[in-house]
Motif scaffolding. Structure first.
Motif, PDB file in Angstrom:
ATOM      1  N   UNK A 105       3.142  -5.269   2.981  1.00 45.06           N
ATOM      2  CA  UNK A 105       3.193  -5.480   4.429  1.00 45.06           C
ATOM      3  C   UNK A 105       4.087  -6.672   4.702  1.00 45.06           C
ATOM      4  N   UNK A 106       5.207  -6.465   5.364  1.00 39.61           N
ATOM      5  CA  UNK A 106       6.096  -7.562   5.702  1.00 39.61           C
ATOM      6  C   UNK A 106       6.980  -7.938   4.532  1.00 39.61           C
ATOM      7  N   UNK A 107       7.915  -8.861   4.789  1.00 35.73           N
ATOM      8  CA  UNK A 107       8.871  -9.280   3.770  1.00 35.73           C
ATOM      9  C   UNK A 107       8.584 -10.699   3.357  1.00 35.73           C
ATOM     10  N   UNK A 115      16.825  -1.532   5.108  1.00 34.14           N
ATOM     11  CA  UNK A 115      16.067  -0.472   5.762  1.00 34.14           C
ATOM     12  C   UNK A 115      15.947   0.730   4.828  1.00 34.14           C
ATOM     13  N   UNK A 116      14.766   1.318   4.792  1.00 38.04           N
ATOM     14  CA  UNK A 116      14.601   2.540   4.017  1.00 38.04           C
ATOM     15  C   UNK A 116      15.375   3.674   4.682  1.00 38.04           C
ATOM     16  N   UNK A 146      14.223  -4.245  -2.195  1.00 35.66           N
ATOM     17  CA  UNK A 146      13.100  -3.867  -1.330  1.00 35.66           C
ATOM     18  C   UNK A 146      13.627  -3.290  -0.016  1.00 35.66           C
ATOM     19  N   UNK A 147      12.948  -2.224   0.462  1.00 42.79           N
ATOM     20  CA  UNK A 147      13.351  -1.640   1.743  1.00 42.79           C
ATOM     21  C   UNK A 147      12.162  -1.616   2.695  1.00 42.79           C
ATOM     22  N   UNK A 176       5.992  -2.150   7.039  1.00 44.37           N
ATOM     23  CA  UNK A 176       5.669  -1.753   5.668  1.00 44.37           C
ATOM     24  C   UNK A 176       6.914  -1.907   4.806  1.00 44.37           C
ATOM     25  N   UNK A 177       6.828  -2.796   3.816  1.00 45.11           N
ATOM     26  CA  UNK A 177       7.937  -3.030   2.888  1.00 45.11           C
ATOM     27  C   UNK A 177       7.644  -2.337   1.571  1.00 45.11           C
ATOM     28  N   UNK A 178       8.670  -1.721   0.996  1.00 41.32           N
ATOM     29  CA  UNK A 178       8.514  -0.947  -0.238  1.00 41.32           C
ATOM     30  C   UNK A 178       9.386  -1.570  -1.323  1.00 41.32           C
TER      31      UNK A 178
END
Length: 249
Positions: A105-107, A115-116, A146-147, A176-178
């Motif tokens: 959650x978040x960066x 961006x994803x 991370x996106x 939501x960060x992935x």
């Protein structure tokens, strides 16, 4: 002869009277010289020591406030036993509050993120047995950075003229960060369980568009394969992207 004796007796009487008067005078003078001592026989002289009579308080020495004056207070303004350094850990020695580690959650502060999109992710669609009439969308970060999966995916099933509506109650509290190799999720309610909704049909294709940070959507969609026999109707809804599978469901 009688006259002389009378005169002699008179002289002796006068001399005796004079002697008595002189004695009284000397006694009076002696009492006056020791007047202070005589006057103090009815009460004790004042003591020069710290003794006091019962019921009276001792005089307070200058600068000795007994812990009640300003010198006994801490710099913070509390008493020496109050909210200063012994006041329950609320002073300058209190441990700082912990901050988040910049997970899904978040960066993380200062971390690089993008961006994803369809170019840096892989999307898969699977059918769920519970809850019924639901699909699970899984987006996996295939890049090295991370996106951020913003908002929710815009879905076009088959030849639909409009995107599937979003379930507003599923909006997460933060972006939501992935991380690379990790996944985020969204769920799709494909149809009404009662079968009463209109527009029911079987679809064979899906176009999924990723949102940008400003809420606009990318022009290039992802085209994941759908499970065979996917059925949707006009009650279909999609959730926002979630970092946890359980939140999506």
């Amino acid at each position: 002869m009688r006259s002389r004796l009378f005169t002699t007796r008179t002289a002796r009487i006068a001399a005796s009277a004079a002697a008595v008067a002189a004695a009284f005078s000397l006694t009076a003078c002696g009492d006056g010289a020791d007047g202070k001592k005589a006057a103090g026989t009815d009460r004790p002289a004042a003591s020069a020591g710290p003794e006091t009579t019962a019921g009276s308080a001792p005089a307070e020495a200058p600068g000795d406030s007994g812990g009640t004056g300003p010198s006994a207070k801490s710099p913070a303004g509390g008493g020496s036993q109050g909210g200063g350094s012994q006041g329950g850990g609320q002073g300058s020695h209190a441990a700082p509050a912990r901050t988040g580690s910049g997970g899904k959650h978040g960066s993380a502060p200062g971390g690089k993120s993008t961006t994803c999109t369809a170019a840096n992710t892989k999307v898969t669609v699977s059918k769920l047995s519970r809850p019924i009439n639901h699909l699970l969308l899984t987006v996996t970060n295939t890049g090295s950075t991370r996106c951020d999966a913003y908002h929710y995916p815009a879905l076009n099933f088959g030849d639909a003229q409009a995107a599937t509506p979003v379930m507003e109650s599923s909006k997460p509290q933060s972006v939501v960060s992935v991380e690379p190799g990790q996944s985020a999720y969204a769920a799709v309610r494909t149809s009404d369980a009662t079968g009463e909704a209109s527009g029911g049909r079987t679809v064979r294709s899906l176009e999924l568009y990723f949102a940008n940070r400003d809420g606009s959507y990318a022009e290039r969609p992802a085209r994941p394969a759908l499970p065979k026999g996917t059925y949707i109707d006009d009650s279909a809804q999609v959730t926002y992207w979630q970092s946890e599978l359980d939140d999506a469901l």
